[in-house]
Design an enzyme around this catalytic site. Structure first.
Site, PDB file in Angstrom:
ATOM      1  N   ARG A 122       7.384   0.731  -3.850  1.00 17.36           N
ATOM      2  CA  ARG A 122       8.263   0.085  -2.880  1.00 17.36           C
ATOM      3  C   ARG A 122       9.657  -0.088  -3.460  1.00 17.36           C
ATOM      4  O   ARG A 122      10.046  -1.158  -3.898  1.00 17.36           O
ATOM      5  CB  ARG A 122       7.696  -1.272  -2.489  1.00 17.36           C
ATOM      6  CG  ARG A 122       6.549  -1.275  -1.495  1.00 17.36           C
ATOM      7  CD  ARG A 122       6.359   0.064  -0.839  1.00 17.36           C
ATOM      8  NE  ARG A 122       5.404   0.070   0.237  1.00 17.36           N
ATOM      9  CZ  ARG A 122       4.108  -0.112   0.088  1.00 17.36           C
ATOM     10  NH1 ARG A 122       3.579  -0.370  -1.076  1.00 17.36           N
ATOM     11  NH2 ARG A 122       3.315  -0.028   1.128  1.00 17.36           N
ATOM     12  N   GLN A 127      11.787   4.582   0.459  1.00 17.74           N
ATOM     13  CA  GLN A 127      11.474   4.003   1.763  1.00 17.74           C
ATOM     14  C   GLN A 127      11.118   5.060   2.807  1.00 17.74           C
ATOM     15  O   GLN A 127      10.197   4.884   3.603  1.00 17.74           O
ATOM     16  CB  GLN A 127      12.653   3.168   2.262  1.00 17.74           C
ATOM     17  CG  GLN A 127      12.784   1.823   1.574  1.00 17.74           C
ATOM     18  CD  GLN A 127      13.931   1.007   2.112  1.00 17.74           C
ATOM     19  OE1 GLN A 127      14.850   1.541   2.740  1.00 17.74           O
ATOM     20  NE2 GLN A 127      13.904  -0.283   1.888  1.00 17.74           N
ATOM     21  N   ASP A 130       7.404   6.252   2.665  1.00 16.86           N
ATOM     22  CA  ASP A 130       6.379   5.215   2.722  1.00 16.86           C
ATOM     23  C   ASP A 130       5.413   5.426   3.890  1.00 16.86           C
ATOM     24  O   ASP A 130       5.646   4.971   5.008  1.00 16.86           O
ATOM     25  CB  ASP A 130       7.066   3.854   2.828  1.00 16.86           C
ATOM     26  CG  ASP A 130       6.104   2.695   2.681  1.00 16.86           C
ATOM     27  OD1 ASP A 130       4.886   2.940   2.627  1.00 16.86           O
ATOM     28  OD2 ASP A 130       6.573   1.547   2.614  1.00 16.86           O
ATOM     29  N   SER A 133       3.847   2.146   5.572  1.00 20.12           N
ATOM     30  CA  SER A 133       4.668   1.459   6.564  1.00 20.12           C
ATOM     31  C   SER A 133       4.746   2.237   7.873  1.00 20.12           C
ATOM     32  O   SER A 133       4.618   1.665   8.959  1.00 20.12           O
ATOM     33  CB  SER A 133       6.080   1.226   6.013  1.00 20.12           C
ATOM     34  OG  SER A 133       6.061   0.235   5.019  1.00 20.12           O
ATOM     35  N   TYR A 230       5.001 -12.608  -4.617  1.00 22.67           N
ATOM     36  CA  TYR A 230       3.557 -12.688  -4.450  1.00 22.67           C
ATOM     37  C   TYR A 230       3.164 -14.084  -3.978  1.00 22.67           C
ATOM     38  O   TYR A 230       3.855 -15.068  -4.242  1.00 22.67           O
ATOM     39  CB  TYR A 230       2.835 -12.394  -5.764  1.00 22.67           C
ATOM     40  CG  TYR A 230       3.021 -10.993  -6.271  1.00 22.67           C
ATOM     41  CD1 TYR A 230       2.285  -9.944  -5.725  1.00 22.67           C
ATOM     42  CD2 TYR A 230       3.940 -10.715  -7.280  1.00 22.67           C
ATOM     43  CE1 TYR A 230       2.452  -8.654  -6.185  1.00 22.67           C
ATOM     44  CE2 TYR A 230       4.120  -9.427  -7.746  1.00 22.67           C
ATOM     45  CZ  TYR A 230       3.366  -8.395  -7.190  1.00 22.67           C
ATOM     46  OH  TYR A 230       3.547  -7.120  -7.645  1.00 22.67           O
TER      47      TYR A 230
END
Length: 425
Positions: A122, A127, A130, A133, A230
């Site tokens: 990521r 991007q 990906d 996603s 996280y």
């Protein structure tokens, strides 16, 4: 003659997606490759062979894989397919390696250089590559469409001379990529939408889409996210409070969509059978994690189950693939963007830089060996960090948190990033 790229027809009869589009085929030809598309590969995605031919690709047969330097796929190659690949060929696909050690070993034995697209890191540079996603975004949309079809009532509020129909209440569990798209889609259809997530940062994202955020927002919740994004492990007391709140909320909903997935682990159970039983007859639950064990107790992969209480639990498989025509276009662009980084523009040939961070993150097998640290035997003792302690969202009428699970081994780079959607369905 240039190097050859082969795009096969997926052998899984339930898979309608294809790993190339006429646009990406044209661009691959422009990079200097000979592109062969197996006849019928794009049919289920509404791409006839003629469109690939117009883009400069040759229409071939499955046996053409034997001379391909690169194979672009949707799903991991089967043993039968591997037998037809050239040793040393690069294969790009969503490999789904967790729990499939034998399949990973088979790819190494076949001598292919296998890249798991779902392990793409990521970072800004990646991007456009990906796949998690791009496909989860469509899955979130389709989840709402599937729910609306099963609900068999109107979603928006309708005021007529004959009376008023109230808007449907939709609750989305998990505000990742799929969850946020589900929220946006349900809102567009006029539903009253609420959502929950264990990360405080998700509250703003949910609100920006016009939905209400549901969570026990005490001091512990406010400090529940690390500097790296996280979610921290929540106390048993918080888990109990959150579970009770969620259970009470679900009982009032018309539609519930669950989206929680953690790479490398079984899907966390978010909705217990007791909570399902407390829902109104005619209510709908859509479980986007059913392929990984499911978020909803009672969900059956590939089935729509109706409980004794009249609640439908929707467990469709390959939800993004249910809208293959759209999913394929995005997936094809993901693959092209990654492959392009491994092409030497001068020689117009594949030139894999094994020191590149994208290659290191996604390469599963190479030179007859399993090279990814999460799967190589030398790295079996690694421990996976908690991307989302999703059991803190478990809805159980008793209010008791789910039992702790044993830690799993270390996840790939994609699972180590904040689960702001890309690590969830």
């Amino acid at each position: 003659m240039g190097q050859t790229i082969f795009i096969p027809r997926e052998v899984d009869p339930t898979e309608g997606r294809v790993a190339a589009s006429p646009d990406t085929a044209k661009r691959l030809v422009g990079l200097g490759f000979d592109v062969i598309v197996e006849a019928g590969a794009g049919t289920a995605s509404r791409i006839p062979d003629e469109e690939f031919a117009k883009a400069g690709a040759a229409i071939g047969r499955a046996s053409d894989a034997a001379r391909a330097d690169v194979v672009l796929k949707v799903r991991r190659p089967t043993d039968a397919e591997l037998k037809g690949y050239r040793k040393g060929a690069a294969v790009l696909a969503t490999m789904d390696p967790y729990g499939n050690d034998a399949a990973v070993a088979a790819m190494a034995k076949a001598g292919i250089t296998a890249f798991a697209m779902e392990f793409m890191p990521r970072i800004t540079r990646a991007q456009v590559m990906d796949v998690l996603s791009s496909q989860a975004n469509l899955a979130g949309y389709q989840a709402v469409i599937d729910a609306a079809a099963e609900y068999d009532r109107a979603l928006p509020m309708m005021m007529t001379a004959a009376g008023t129909i109230p808007a449907a209440k939709v609750f989305v569990m998990g505000a990742g990529v799929a969850g946020l798209q589900a929220i946006a889609t349900a809102r567009r259809l006029g539903a009253v939408v609420t959502a929950t997530d264990v990360r405080p940062a998700a509250k703003e994202q949910v609100a920006s889409l016009g939905a209400k955020f549901i969570a026990v927002e005490d001091e512990e919740f406010k400090a529940a996210e690390t500097a790296g994004g996280y979610a921290k492990e929540m106390s048993k007391e918080y888990q109990a409070k959150q579970a009770q709140l969620t259970a009470e909320h679900i009982a009032k909903q018309d539609i519930v969509i669950t989206t929680a997935l953690i790479p490398g682990r079984p899907a966390p159970k978010l909705v217990s059978a007791a909570v399902v039983a407390a829902m109104k007859p005619g209510s709908i639950l859509v479980d986007l994690a059913v392929e990984r064990g499911g978020n909803v107790e009672g969900a059956v992969p590939g089935k729509v189950v109706t409980t004794a209480g009249g609640v439908k639990i929707v467990g469709h498989l390959n939800v993004a693939g249910r809208i293959a025509a759209s999913a394929s276009l995005l997936y094809a662009k993901n693959l092209f963007a990654f492959l392009e980084t491994m092409v030497d523009k001068a020689s117009k040939s594949l030139a894999i830089n094994r020191d590149d961070e994208l290659v290191k993150a996604t390469m599963l097998t190479d030179g007859g060996r399993i090279v990814h640290p999460a799967f190589a035997k030398a790295a079996e003792s690694y421990e996976e960090p908690a991307a989302i302690p999703a059991r803190t969202m478990v809805a159980d009428a008793s209010g008791k948190p789910a039992a702790k699970k044993a830690p799993a081994r270390k996840s790939p780079p994609s699972a180590k990033k904040p689960a702001t959607g890309k690590g969830t369905a």
